[in-house]
Design an enzyme around this catalytic site. Structure first.
Site, PDB file in Angstrom:
ATOM      1  N   SER A 129       0.853  -1.182   0.000  1.00 47.05           N
ATOM      2  CA  SER A 129       0.000   0.000   0.000  1.00 47.05           C
ATOM      3  C   SER A 129       0.887   1.230   0.000  1.00 47.05           C
ATOM      4  O   SER A 129       2.054   1.164   0.411  1.00 47.05           O
ATOM      5  CB  SER A 129      -0.880   0.004   1.263  1.00 47.05           C
ATOM      6  OG  SER A 129      -1.526   1.248   1.446  1.00 47.05           O
ATOM      7  N   TYR A 142      -2.540  -0.492  10.561  1.00 45.71           N
ATOM      8  CA  TYR A 142      -2.476  -0.868   9.147  1.00 45.71           C
ATOM      9  C   TYR A 142      -1.150  -0.429   8.535  1.00 45.71           C
ATOM     10  O   TYR A 142      -0.465  -1.214   7.864  1.00 45.71           O
ATOM     11  CB  TYR A 142      -3.644  -0.237   8.399  1.00 45.71           C
ATOM     12  CG  TYR A 142      -3.651  -0.481   6.912  1.00 45.71           C
ATOM     13  CD1 TYR A 142      -3.981  -1.727   6.406  1.00 45.71           C
ATOM     14  CD2 TYR A 142      -3.335   0.545   6.015  1.00 45.71           C
ATOM     15  CE1 TYR A 142      -4.003  -1.955   5.036  1.00 45.71           C
ATOM     16  CE2 TYR A 142      -3.349   0.325   4.654  1.00 45.71           C
ATOM     17  CZ  TYR A 142      -3.687  -0.927   4.166  1.00 45.71           C
ATOM     18  OH  TYR A 142      -3.690  -1.146   2.802  1.00 45.71           O
TER      19      TYR A 142
END
Length: 244
Positions: A129, A142
């Site tokens: 990501s 995250y």
């Protein structure tokens, strides 16, 4: 490949199969896998599994080995996110992010690598990501897990250089997937914006002014699979948000 039931994983599965690879599809939900399998060229294996189970890596690789032989291309697309202020992030949320986004890929990579090295050829691609490349508010767990995943990729690539095995990460921005739909709903609930306003805010985070498509992420995965000279990279697919 993991995370193949929808979104990026499903798009990558279709592209990998179209490129001539036999594809094993894994995700937690068998019905989603069956739906994706119907759109994938060839005869894919459907292997429902929870990759956070410590035995899942061996079970999945063993199933592929029984059907086709050793894993040659490993795409690690299973993942999830959680958003909350740092002070409100629970131990359970922290642990869930690490188990799914970092520990599960580590176990699968560890299980698949020896046979790839023995064969002198292998491709490993993890879906990370942009949160692996920069800090973002409200996503400490995250972001930490994705930073760790990129570190795992880089270390493995350095160790395996010269063996014929490459290891890379693809780092998408906001992609038009069910995961982003959940993010939009969470933003709307937290801020009072409409879902349309929340989605538009995410689109503006990327210089191209729109969400990335799952197929655009799949393009980068196929690039990594096709090249022997790309390894140890975190390839941004984010519309120019992070210029690495």
């Amino acid at each position: 490949m993991t995370g193949a039931g929808r979104g990026i994983g499903a798009a990558v599965a279709r592209r990998i199969a179209a490129a001539g690879h036999a594809v094993a599809l894994s995700a937690r939900t068998e019905a989603e896998l069956a739906s994706v399998a119907g759109t994938v060229p060839g005869e894919p294996l459907v292997l429902p599994a929870d990759v956070t189970d410590p035995g899942a890596a061996d079970a999945l690789c063993s199933a592929v080995e029984r059907a086709w032989g050793p894993v040659e291309v490993l795409v690690l697309a299973a993942g999830a996110g959680v958003a909350s202020p740092l002070a409100d992030t629970s131990d359970a949320d922290w642990q869930r992010m690490l188990e799914l986004n970092l520990t599960a890929p580590f176990r699968l990579l560890r299980r698949a690598v020896p046979a790839m090295v023995d064969a002198g050829w292998g491709r490993i691609v993890a879906i990370a990501s942009v949160a692996a490349r920069r800090g973002e508010p409200l996503v400490a767990a995250y972001s930490a897990s994705k930073h760790g995943l990129l570190g795992l990729v880089r270390s493995a690539a350095a160790e395996l250089a010269g063996t014929g095995v490459t290891v890379n990460a693809v780092c998408p921005g906001y992609v038009d997937t069910p995961m982003t739909d959940a993010t939009v709903a969470a933003i709307a609930a937290r801020t009072g914006r409409t879902p349309q306003q929340a989605r538009a805010a995410l689109e503006r985070r990327q210089p191209i002014g729109r969400l990335i498509t799952a197929d655009e992420v799949a393009d980068a995965v196929l690039l990594c699979v096709g090249s022997a000279a790309i390894t140890g990279q975190g390839i941004e697919v984010d519309g120019g948000a992070v210029q690495a």
